[in-house]
Design an enzyme around this catalytic site. Structure first.
Site, mmCIF file in Angstrom:
data_model
loop_
_atom_site.group_PDB
_atom_site.id
_atom_site.type_symbol
_atom_site.label_atom_id
_atom_site.label_comp_id
_atom_site.label_asym_id
_atom_site.label_seq_id
_atom_site.Cartn_x
_atom_site.Cartn_y
_atom_site.Cartn_z
ATOM 1 N N ARG A 143 44.349 -23.590 95.009
ATOM 2 C CA ARG A 143 43.766 -22.555 94.150
ATOM 3 C C ARG A 143 42.402 -23.081 93.702
ATOM 4 O O ARG A 143 42.323 -24.013 92.903
ATOM 5 C CB ARG A 143 44.669 -22.284 92.953
ATOM 6 C CG ARG A 143 44.201 -21.150 92.033
ATOM 7 C CD ARG A 143 45.242 -20.920 90.944
ATOM 8 N NE ARG A 143 44.799 -20.006 89.919
ATOM 9 C CZ ARG A 143 45.022 -18.691 89.911
ATOM 10 N NH1 ARG A 143 45.707 -18.147 90.923
ATOM 11 N NH2 ARG A 143 44.607 -17.930 88.926
ATOM 12 N N HIS A 149 42.568 -13.247 97.545
ATOM 13 C CA HIS A 149 43.781 -13.579 96.782
ATOM 14 C C HIS A 149 44.997 -13.021 97.535
ATOM 15 O O HIS A 149 45.700 -12.121 97.066
ATOM 16 C CB HIS A 149 43.696 -12.970 95.386
ATOM 17 C CG HIS A 149 44.626 -13.592 94.391
ATOM 18 N ND1 HIS A 149 45.552 -14.569 94.721
ATOM 19 C CD2 HIS A 149 44.790 -13.369 93.045
ATOM 20 C CE1 HIS A 149 46.218 -14.925 93.643
ATOM 21 N NE2 HIS A 149 45.789 -14.210 92.617
ATOM 22 N N GLN A 199 48.769 -12.828 95.864
ATOM 23 C CA GLN A 199 48.954 -11.757 94.886
ATOM 24 C C GLN A 199 49.146 -10.416 95.580
ATOM 25 O O GLN A 199 50.003 -9.615 95.199
ATOM 26 C CB GLN A 199 47.750 -11.680 93.949
ATOM 27 C CG GLN A 199 47.784 -10.518 92.972
ATOM 28 C CD GLN A 199 48.941 -10.592 92.004
ATOM 29 O OE1 GLN A 199 49.073 -11.575 91.282
ATOM 30 N NE2 GLN A 199 49.783 -9.567 91.956
ATOM 31 N N ASP A 232 41.696 -4.581 87.705
ATOM 32 C CA ASP A 232 41.658 -6.012 87.409
ATOM 33 C C ASP A 232 40.642 -6.206 86.291
ATOM 34 O O ASP A 232 39.895 -5.284 85.945
ATOM 35 C CB ASP A 232 41.255 -6.787 88.682
ATOM 36 C CG ASP A 232 41.490 -8.293 88.567
ATOM 37 O OD1 ASP A 232 42.065 -8.724 87.543
ATOM 38 O OD2 ASP A 232 41.092 -9.030 89.478
ATOM 39 N N CYS A 265 47.121 -7.371 88.389
ATOM 40 C CA CYS A 265 47.588 -8.720 88.735
ATOM 41 C C CYS A 265 47.787 -9.606 87.508
ATOM 42 O O CYS A 265 48.414 -10.663 87.623
ATOM 43 C CB CYS A 265 46.634 -9.367 89.733
ATOM 44 S SG CYS A 265 44.957 -9.611 89.107
ATOM 45 N N ARG A 269 55.618 -12.082 92.648
ATOM 46 C CA ARG A 269 54.892 -13.249 93.155
ATOM 47 C C ARG A 269 55.898 -14.287 93.657
ATOM 48 O O ARG A 269 55.696 -14.902 94.712
ATOM 49 C CB ARG A 269 54.018 -13.869 92.042
ATOM 50 C CG ARG A 269 52.774 -13.092 91.656
ATOM 51 C CD ARG A 269 51.726 -13.066 92.743
ATOM 52 N NE ARG A 269 51.281 -14.389 93.138
ATOM 53 C CZ ARG A 269 50.315 -15.075 92.518
ATOM 54 N NH1 ARG A 269 49.705 -14.562 91.460
ATOM 55 N NH2 ARG A 269 49.941 -16.260 92.961
#
Length: 319
Positions: A114, A141, A144, A237, A277, A305
């Protein structure tokens, strides 16, 4: 502990750096694998497919859901997850990415990273002899979005032919990965972003071209009402991602009319699904009425997730 047969299913790719590393069929395999293991969790059925295996996790960006879901996922699969803060490794003291990747590959069975730079992730994967998973980079991403697709499939029973509308910053990792996912699965996707915040040209064009092969229509709008018309799924987001906090004041002005609220969502389908998310900034990109309302599935999405990533690491690391 009961015995569990190792699945013979695997993925063509050695690593997952972007959603585009997968095929549409592989995405459906991952979703169905995730649903099986989600049921096993709910029933308390052990499923140690990765008994004795270790996932190394390198974090250059902070995390709640990514770290916890991967650690718990590896434990439920019978393996172990090892947390590595980048500042505590030799990467933080100048060791090359290639050397670090080659060394860690001798110790672990898979790596999740990450970080900020996607180029660093690609360099790491090139030097690694074990699967590398993108836990988040600035432009992508994928883990996700696999959870998002799992959530949509659970609620809607399909992906192909649905319309997803993303409202907000189009030039971020969520938008890019959702575009790639829509293109591969035959979903239609409309992005609503202010001028200057549209998706990356190359990523959008590649997704659009792939979408044409699969019957997916992808479009970018600067008018959120046009974009959200008849949407089955509405996604947003935060307006400023990690590393962009100094731009928040300006972005609040630019994105003011791109808030997901009751007035905007009345143009979506009456049974639309809302996803985010997380973490969310209520009162900015979305109102409390929407994110806490009857259309919201954000906590199912967050839970997924765990299940989507378990399917991914099982199919990558269980080869």
């Amino acid at each position: 502990m009961g015995s569990v047969k190792q699945s013979n299913t695997s993925l063509q790719t050695d690593h997952l750096l972007t959603v585009a590393d997968l095929t549409g069929d592989e995405i459906m395999v991952l979703i169905k694998e995730a649903l099986v293991m989600k049921k096993q969790v709910k029933e308390g059925t052990p499923h140690p497919y990765l008994q004795g295996k270790t996932l190394g996790m390198i974090f250059e960006k902070s995390s709640t859901r990514t770290r916890v879901s991967f650690e718990v996922g590896m434990m439920q699969l019978g393996g172990h997850a090892l947390f590595l803060n980048a500042n505590d490794t030799q990467l933080g003291r100048g060791e090359t990415v290639s050397d670090t990747a080659q060394v860690l590959s001798r110790y672990v069975d898979g790596l999740m990273i990450r970080t900020f730079s996607h180029e660093m992730l690609e360099e790491f994967a090139d030097a690694s002899s074990v699967p590398v998973i993108n836990g988040l980079t600035d432009p992508h991403h994928p883990t996700q979005v696999l959870a998002d697709l799992l959530t949509i499939y659970e609620y809607k029973g399909k992906l192909r032919g649905l319309k997803l509308c993303y409202v907000g910053d189009g030039n971020n990792n969520m938008t890019h990965s959702l575009l790639q996912a829509a293109a591969l699965t035959g979903m239609h996707m409309a992005v609503a972003s202010p001028e200057g915040y549209a998706p990356h040209d190359m990523i959008f064009q590649q997704a659009k071209d792939k979408g044409e092969e699969n019957g997916a229509k992808l479009a970018v709008h600067d008018n959120p009402i046009e974009a959200i018309q008849d949407a089955d799924i509405v996604v947003t987001d935060v307006w400023a991602s990690m590393g962009e906090e100094n731009e928040l004041a300006e972005r609040k002005l630019r994105f003011e009319s791109f808030q997901v609220n009751k007035e905007l969502t009345q143009f979506a389908k009456s049974d639309y699904l809302f996803l985010h998310c997380l973490p969310a900034h209520q009162g900015e990109e979305v109102t409390a009425e929407i994110i806490d309302g009857e259309h919201s599935a954000v906590f199912d999405e967050a839970e997924n997730r765990l299940h989507a990533q378990k399917a991914l690491i099982k199919l990558l690391m269980g080869k």
